[in-house]
Write a protein that holds these residues in place. Structure first.
Motif, short mmCIF file in Angstrom:
data_model
loop_
_atom_site.label_atom_id
_atom_site.label_comp_id
_atom_site.label_asym_id
_atom_site.label_seq_id
_atom_site.Cartn_x
_atom_site.Cartn_y
_atom_site.Cartn_z
N HIS A 13 0.82 -1.22 0.00
CA HIS A 13 0.00 0.00 0.00
C HIS A 13 0.85 1.27 0.00
O HIS A 13 0.31 2.37 0.04
N ARG A 14 2.16 1.11 -0.06
CA ARG A 14 3.03 2.29 -0.07
C ARG A 14 2.86 3.05 -1.39
O ARG A 14 2.68 2.46 -2.44
N GLN A 15 2.93 4.38 -1.28
CA GLN A 15 2.77 5.25 -2.44
C GLN A 15 4.00 6.16 -2.53
O GLN A 15 4.43 6.73 -1.52
N GLN A 16 4.53 6.35 -3.73
CA GLN A 16 5.80 7.07 -3.89
C GLN A 16 5.70 8.55 -3.53
O GLN A 16 6.70 9.16 -3.15
N ASP A 17 4.51 9.12 -3.63
CA ASP A 17 4.38 10.56 -3.36
C ASP A 17 4.15 10.86 -1.88
O ASP A 17 4.05 12.03 -1.50
N LEU A 18 4.05 9.82 -1.06
CA LEU A 18 3.80 10.01 0.37
C LEU A 18 4.99 9.54 1.19
O LEU A 18 5.76 8.69 0.76
N VAL A 19 5.11 10.08 2.39
CA VAL A 19 6.11 9.61 3.33
C VAL A 19 5.39 8.76 4.38
O VAL A 19 4.29 9.11 4.81
N PHE A 20 6.00 7.64 4.75
CA PHE A 20 5.36 6.71 5.68
C PHE A 20 6.14 6.65 6.99
O PHE A 20 7.37 6.66 7.01
#
Length: 247
Positions: A13-20
């Motif tokens: 569910h990781r997205q490149q435009d977000l920081v986790f």
């Protein structure tokens, strides 16, 4: 035997435009994605305080009402119950399960709603149960344990369908209680609590590949559920607003 899998499924569910970032308080272990410019020490501390407050409310209620924790049947809390307990019980009653079937979705939903007041893009994952709010189309990968669909298939979520709960239950992966043998039952609903409880109930109905269609039909019969997917081995059944895409 059920398989325990390290949280590598979080990559799905990781997205490149977000920081986790991750926050863990006792059994509550969240993976949270937001825009990088929104990540501050104050926001992280605010999320942690929200989790602690919710846990305290729930723990105190359970201490006085231990049936809430153990029952596998719908439970009706009294008027003194905190909102999180009443919401969990309501979602579980709709699915025909005990209130703890909605606990992971409850924390994902509450933390997601807290962040959505501060961030336009939010993903909160809690043990495979996801709250999503987005202004763009997102792909959420499907983890189905030993099934060949794992890491190969995703659900595409269009922004107008969010906020959305995307919750998964499995009888072959993880430590959560399940009476079925589904590799994955994935439910979409505006409420992550409802999606969580219905995913549990749908997964319970899958003993073999022949049960997949009945499981998704059961899920779609519950009011406000918008999509359902069930997987066993290399077989899949889906209904409702489930748009499948390759990873």
């Amino acid at each position: 035997m059920r398989e325990y899998v390290e949280r590598s499924y979080r990559l799905l569910h990781r997205q490149q435009d977000l920081v986790f970032f991750q926050i863990a308080v006792k059994e509550t272990d969240l993976d949270i994605g937001i825009p990088r410019d929104k990540l501050t020490t104050g926001l992280v501390e605010g999320v942690k305080k929200e989790i602690i407050t919710l846990r305290r409310q729930l723990e105190q209620y359970i201490a006085a009402n231990p049936v809430f924790l153990h029952t596998l049947e719908p439970f009706e809390p009294g008027p003194d119950a905190p909102e999180i307990a009443r919401a969990m019980a309501g979602a579980a009653a709709a699915a025909g399960t005990g209130p703890m079937s909605a606990v992971a979705g409850a924390f994902a939903q509450n933390v997601g709603s807290y962040l959505a007041r501060r961030c336009r893009e939010v993903i909160v994952e809690n043990g495979g149960d996801i709250y999503l709010r987005s202004s763009q189309t997102r792909k959420i990968g499907i983890f189905a344990g030993p099934s060949p669909f794992t890491n190969r298939l995703a659900i595409e979520i269009e922004p107008h369908r969010t906020p959305l709960g995307i919750c998964t239950s499995s009888g072959t992966v993880g430590h959560s209680l399940s009476f079925g043998c589904a590799d994955a039952a994935v439910i979409l609903a505006p409420s992550a609590l409802l999606a969580d409880a219905v995913a549990t109930a749908a997964a319970n109905r899958v003993q073999g590949e022949d049960d997949l269609q009945a499981a998704v039909e059961f899920a779609m019969s519950i009011k406000t559920v918008t999509g359902a997917l069930a997987i066993k081995n290399d077989n899949l059944a889906a209904a409702g607003a489930v748009k499948l895409a390759p990873m």
